[in-house]
Design an enzyme around this catalytic site. Sequence first.
Site, PDB file in Angstrom:
ATOM      1  N   GLU A  66      -4.814   6.737  -5.335  1.00  0.00           N
ATOM      2  CA  GLU A  66      -5.012   5.728  -6.316  1.00  0.00           C
ATOM      3  C   GLU A  66      -6.573   6.136  -6.889  1.00  0.00           C
ATOM      4  O   GLU A  66      -7.459   6.057  -6.010  1.00  0.00           O
ATOM      5  CB  GLU A  66      -4.838   4.391  -5.954  1.00  0.00           C
ATOM      6  N   ARG A 126       0.799  -1.144   0.012  1.00  0.00           N
ATOM      7  CA  ARG A 126       0.037  -0.132  -0.086  1.00  0.00           C
ATOM      8  C   ARG A 126       0.830   1.345   0.006  1.00  0.00           C
ATOM      9  O   ARG A 126       1.823   1.279   0.896  1.00  0.00           O
ATOM     10  CB  ARG A 126      -0.958   0.024   1.340  1.00  0.00           C
ATOM     11  N   HIS A 179      -1.054  -0.160  -9.886  1.00  0.00           N
ATOM     12  CA  HIS A 179      -1.458  -1.185  -8.950  1.00  0.00           C
ATOM     13  C   HIS A 179      -2.249  -2.409  -9.792  1.00  0.00           C
ATOM     14  O   HIS A 179      -3.302  -2.728  -9.780  1.00  0.00           O
ATOM     15  CB  HIS A 179      -2.811  -0.543  -8.185  1.00  0.00           C
TER      16      HIS A 179
HETATM   17  C1  DGY Z   1      -5.545  -6.419  -2.762  1.00  0.00           C
HETATM   18  O1  DGY Z   1      -6.257  -7.283  -3.148  1.00  0.00           O
HETATM   19  O2  DGY Z   1      -5.559  -5.765  -1.768  1.00  0.00           O
HETATM   20  C2  DGY Z   1      -4.813  -5.604  -3.885  1.00  0.00           C
HETATM   21  O3  DGY Z   1      -4.147  -4.698  -3.642  1.00  0.00           O
HETATM   22  C3  DGY Z   1      -5.608  -5.503  -4.996  1.00  0.00           C
HETATM   23  O4  DGY Z   1      -5.222  -6.105  -6.125  1.00  0.00           O
END
Ligand code: DGY
Length: 328
Positions: A266, A237, A284
């Site tokens: 994002e 993150r 992402h």
């Molecule tokens: C998640 O699953 O948390 C990812 O960041 C999305 O792909």
Amino acid sequence: MTDILMPVRLSETVITPLQSRYTVHRLWEAQNQQAFLNDVASRIEAIVTAGAILAHGMSFATDDALMARLPKLKLIANHGVGYDTIDAPAAAARGIMVTNTPDVLTDETADTAFGLVLNTVREFPASERYLRAGEWAHAPYRLTASLRNKTMGILGLGRIGKAIAKRGEAFGLKIAYCGRNKQADVAYPFYDSPRALAQACDILVIAAPGGAQTRNIVDAQVLQALGPTGFLINIARGSLVDEAALIAALHAGTIAGAGLDVFAQEPHFEKAFLAVPNTVLLPHVGSASVETRKAMEDLLIANVDAFAAGRAVLTPVPECQLARPPAQ
Ligand code: DGY
């Protein structure tokens, strides 16, 4: 269970099967969201939600105040493994189950992390741009850093961190890690702070959960400790990194480069990153393959169906594994 609140827009492949079995209330379509919530609040038994990247760029916090407004709420099902938009401790305290979609995306995300490691350290995207720009005819692309004799430090040695470590070992990297606790069954050297890990490694890979506890844990001091030949990779993150400090460190050469699949905001990420040298930036895409997203959707829906049928959910988050099961 029949009434589901969907605060953000998920893909049609999630909405369609849920709508065939339940009443799905689409909060994101409401002109007046507060009035909409007031209208449906007494009926809502489940929330199905996701972070911005799986919700067409929409952000929504499932917090204690919202839970307090929904007297029948028993389940919050998250699309995605990261559930930092949900106040899971508050849910557990209220006896509300929270589920996420772990395991099915572990290998895809670890592949993305290792792709970023190779592309950042060996500069493949930049060297490809060099070829396309016709520069090769004038001079070979510059020599890059190497993975040989390097240590990869994993910040957050959970399921995804371990899968990244496995890939690192296959490439001959030494592995070290930092996490909340030293893991008894793990032989890799443990460091008790991100700074100590950064000091000890060449490539620092962030694979820890987001949320208040990890906010900005990679800060200017950690980047200083990583040093001018060190690389930062983030597939977790954006909130774990002090982005202003990272941008300054890359401009100043405090670290050698960064590979980022995630950003604090994002999809409207900090545009200053575009002008930063020695970075590989991805939108992402950690879990973004057809097969893996399908497996995540299937698991999300299976959790909702299990709960609705009064069976145990498949993948409760750790906070709710400790909590009393909610009354059915
Ligand atoms: C998640 O699953 O948390 C990812 O960041 C999305 O792909």
